[in-house]
Scaffold this active site. Sequence first.
Site, PDB file in Angstrom:
ATOM      1  N   ASP A   1      34.316  42.391  34.534  1.00 26.29           N
ATOM      2  CA  ASP A   1      33.657  42.609  35.813  1.00 26.29           C
ATOM      3  C   ASP A   1      33.353  44.088  36.022  1.00 26.29           C
ATOM      4  O   ASP A   1      33.560  44.902  35.127  1.00 26.29           O
ATOM      5  CB  ASP A   1      34.436  41.983  36.974  1.00 26.29           C
ATOM      6  CG  ASP A   1      35.870  42.456  37.069  1.00 26.29           C
ATOM      7  OD1 ASP A   1      36.721  41.668  37.492  1.00 26.29           O
ATOM      8  OD2 ASP A   1      36.139  43.616  36.718  1.00 26.29           O
TER       9      ASP A   1
ATOM     10  N   LYS B   1      31.682  41.341  40.100  1.00 24.63           N
ATOM     11  CA  LYS B   1      31.757  41.119  41.542  1.00 24.63           C
ATOM     12  C   LYS B   1      31.873  42.500  42.127  1.00 24.63           C
ATOM     13  O   LYS B   1      32.664  43.299  41.671  1.00 24.63           O
ATOM     14  CB  LYS B   1      33.020  40.360  41.918  1.00 24.63           C
ATOM     15  CG  LYS B   1      33.087  38.989  41.366  1.00 24.63           C
ATOM     16  CD  LYS B   1      34.400  38.376  41.801  1.00 24.63           C
ATOM     17  CE  LYS B   1      34.676  37.125  41.025  1.00 24.63           C
ATOM     18  NZ  LYS B   1      36.082  36.991  40.709  1.00 24.63           N
TER      19      LYS B   1
ATOM     20  N   MET C   1      40.398  46.839  49.371  1.00 22.42           N
ATOM     21  CA  MET C   1      39.154  46.291  49.944  1.00 22.42           C
ATOM     22  C   MET C   1      39.141  46.429  51.466  1.00 22.42           C
ATOM     23  O   MET C   1      38.668  45.541  52.167  1.00 22.42           O
ATOM     24  CB  MET C   1      38.998  44.809  49.552  1.00 22.42           C
ATOM     25  CG  MET C   1      38.860  44.601  48.055  1.00 22.42           C
ATOM     26  SD  MET C   1      38.929  42.865  47.559  1.00 22.42           S
ATOM     27  CE  MET C   1      40.690  42.589  47.459  1.00 22.42           C
TER      28      MET C   1
HETATM   29  N1  SAH Z   1      42.884  43.691  40.387  1.00 26.14           N
HETATM   30  C1  SAH Z   1      42.577  44.983  40.947  1.00 26.14           C
HETATM   31  C2  SAH Z   1      42.068  44.881  42.378  1.00 26.14           C
HETATM   32  C3  SAH Z   1      40.727  44.215  42.502  1.00 26.14           C
HETATM   33  S1  SAH Z   1      40.157  44.157  44.155  1.00 26.14           S
HETATM   34  C4  SAH Z   1      43.794  45.879  40.850  1.00 26.14           C
HETATM   35  O1  SAH Z   1      44.872  45.409  40.520  1.00 26.14           O
HETATM   36  O2  SAH Z   1      43.662  47.084  41.099  1.00 26.14           O
HETATM   37  C5  SAH Z   1      39.070  45.544  44.203  1.00 26.14           C
HETATM   38  C6  SAH Z   1      39.670  46.631  45.064  1.00 26.14           C
HETATM   39  O3  SAH Z   1      40.651  47.363  44.321  1.00 26.14           O
HETATM   40  C7  SAH Z   1      38.692  47.681  45.510  1.00 26.14           C
HETATM   41  O4  SAH Z   1      37.938  47.274  46.626  1.00 26.14           O
HETATM   42  C8  SAH Z   1      39.650  48.796  45.872  1.00 26.14           C
HETATM   43  O5  SAH Z   1      40.314  48.536  47.090  1.00 26.14           O
HETATM   44  C9  SAH Z   1      40.671  48.685  44.765  1.00 26.14           C
HETATM   45  N2  SAH Z   1      40.347  49.574  43.632  1.00 26.14           N
HETATM   46  C10 SAH Z   1      40.068  49.222  42.384  1.00 26.14           C
HETATM   47  N3  SAH Z   1      39.892  50.306  41.596  1.00 26.14           N
HETATM   48  C11 SAH Z   1      40.081  51.368  42.390  1.00 26.14           C
HETATM   49  C12 SAH Z   1      40.056  52.777  42.189  1.00 26.14           C
HETATM   50  N4  SAH Z   1      39.791  53.322  40.987  1.00 26.14           N
HETATM   51  N5  SAH Z   1      40.315  53.584  43.249  1.00 26.14           N
HETATM   52  C13 SAH Z   1      40.585  53.079  44.456  1.00 26.14           C
HETATM   53  N6  SAH Z   1      40.625  51.750  44.702  1.00 26.14           N
HETATM   54  C14 SAH Z   1      40.382  50.914  43.694  1.00 26.14           C
END
Ligand code: SAH
Length: 265
Positions: free
Chosen positions: A44, A66, A181
């Site tokens: 993704d 997504k 999010m």
């Molecule tokens: N599975 C992922 C989360 C997916 S939901 C995990 O464990 O991190 C997607 C959300 O993750 C984004 O909207 C944001 O809130 C967060 N996110 C993912 N990568 C990020 C990053 N590099 N910096 C800040 N927030 C991040």
Amino acid sequence: MSSSFEIFPTTGTVYLVGAGPGDPELLTLKARRLLGEADAIVHDYLVAPEILALARPDAERFFVGKKGGGFCCPQTQIDETLVRLAREGKTVVRLKGGDPFVFGRGGEEAEALADAAIPFEIVPGVTAALAAAAYAGIPLTHRAHSSAVVFLTGHEDPNKPDAAIRWEDYGRLGATLCIYMGMKNLETITRRLQVGGLASDTPAAVIQSATTGGHRQLLAPVGEIAQRSEHAGFGAPAIVVIGEVAALADKLAWFDAARPAGITA
Ligand code: SAH
């Protein structure tokens, strides 16, 4: 004469792999090995190009991105793709940002694989809250400030009457809150936390694109963080950390986003 192997290939394994938060060096060795072995990669949008570059050049690639909670592919279609590729006998890496089991729908995909009797393994990754806090200089727990951490999604419409998250309750927990999010609903979320009892001067931080060259962060009291981050143009992907520990970022911030990162080998 063709062998039965060709007619009925052995079912392949699907690896649900966490790619970490962005900095390719935060990838696990296991993830890196599997990327180099996989026949097919299903990924993704949060996965960095440097990480995808570790895949075999001849591996099939499927983008099922997504973004910001919006869909490119319905979940059932992703599940079907994983099942189909495995039934073709392929070793499949399903690569997800962060950790597959933290707001990553890894649970749903693993269930679909289990239902279809497809062998699978889960490879954890560094989830965004841990990475954002570490790179922002915010210890999520600290003996003097916080003994508990909560991961929450702010994606859900907080005005829905049957919303699963009762934000007011989290306003009285005294724990460090990490919101994934949460940017779109931050005004409502922070207001409801304060209605629940959270002091408006509680330190908070927004950390955007943590660990990458685009990393930026903002510290403000929880009563002001929504407005200030909006004015400063913060947006997804971002983690919001709320709690006394957030104030430590002033002293402990160490990450320089301008410093080159990445795996060179
Ligand atoms: N599975 C992922 C989360 C997916 S939901 C995990 O464990 O991190 C997607 C959300 O993750 C984004 O909207 C944001 O809130 C967060 N996110 C993912 N990568 C990020 C990053 N590099 N910096 C800040 N927030 C991040």
